[in-house]
Design a protein around this motif. Structure first.
Motif, PDB file in Angstrom:
ATOM      1  N   GLU A  18       0.829  -1.211   0.000  1.00 27.72           N
ATOM      2  CA  GLU A  18       0.000   0.000   0.000  1.00 27.72           C
ATOM      3  C   GLU A  18       0.862   1.259   0.000  1.00 27.72           C
ATOM      4  O   GLU A  18       0.619   2.193  -0.767  1.00 27.72           O
ATOM      5  CB  GLU A  18      -0.921  -0.001   1.212  1.00 27.72           C
ATOM      6  N   LEU A  19       1.865   1.293   0.863  1.00 30.00           N
ATOM      7  CA  LEU A  19       2.708   2.484   0.971  1.00 30.00           C
ATOM      8  C   LEU A  19       3.575   2.702  -0.265  1.00 30.00           C
ATOM      9  O   LEU A  19       3.843   3.838  -0.645  1.00 30.00           O
ATOM     10  CB  LEU A  19       3.597   2.402   2.219  1.00 30.00           C
ATOM     11  N   ILE A  20       4.002   1.623  -0.895  1.00 35.19           N
ATOM     12  CA  ILE A  20       4.900   1.748  -2.043  1.00 35.19           C
ATOM     13  C   ILE A  20       4.142   1.934  -3.351  1.00 35.19           C
ATOM     14  O   ILE A  20       4.557   2.713  -4.206  1.00 35.19           O
ATOM     15  CB  ILE A  20       5.848   0.531  -2.128  1.00 35.19           C
ATOM     16  N   THR A  21       3.019   1.207  -3.511  1.00 34.03           N
ATOM     17  CA  THR A  21       2.318   1.226  -4.805  1.00 34.03           C
ATOM     18  C   THR A  21       0.879   1.715  -4.736  1.00 34.03           C
ATOM     19  O   THR A  21       0.296   2.031  -5.761  1.00 34.03           O
ATOM     20  CB  THR A  21       2.297  -0.182  -5.428  1.00 34.03           C
ATOM     21  N   GLY A  22       0.291   1.696  -3.546  1.00 34.46           N
ATOM     22  CA  GLY A  22      -1.120   2.033  -3.423  1.00 34.46           C
ATOM     23  C   GLY A  22      -2.036   0.871  -3.760  1.00 34.46           C
ATOM     24  O   GLY A  22      -3.252   1.023  -3.807  1.00 34.46           O
TER      25      GLY A  22
END
Length: 85
Positions: A18-22
């Motif tokens: 989630e934090l890196i790619t959403g």
């Protein structure tokens, strides 16, 4: 393996995705695992990844595609964030 550990680890992978790619889809979580593992091995055992890349050119191409996809998604995610000054 312990189911509680597996669930906790999967939540860590999901948050990382989630934090890196959403994206927290199961497919993206697998890509994040590959990305993180290969990145770690490449930094700690570069000769191993070099040898693997030479003996598995199709695998090298797939890893590169995954890295490029994750980088592009991260750049798009960062570009859409409001300025955090």
């Amino acid at each position: 393996m312990n189911t509680d550990f597996e669930n906790a680890f999967d939540s860590l992978v999901a948050k990382t995705a989630e934090l890196i790619t959403g994206d927290t889809s199961p497919e993206m979580m697998e890509k994040i695992k590959i990305w993180a593992f290969f990145n770690h091995v490449h930094k700690s055992l570069p000769a191993l990844t070099s040898h693997w890349n030479q003996t598995h050119p199709e695998g090298k191409a797939e890893v590169r595609r995954i890295f490029e996809e994750i980088r592009a998604l991260n750049q798009a995610l960062q570009a859409n964030k409001p300025d955090q000054k």
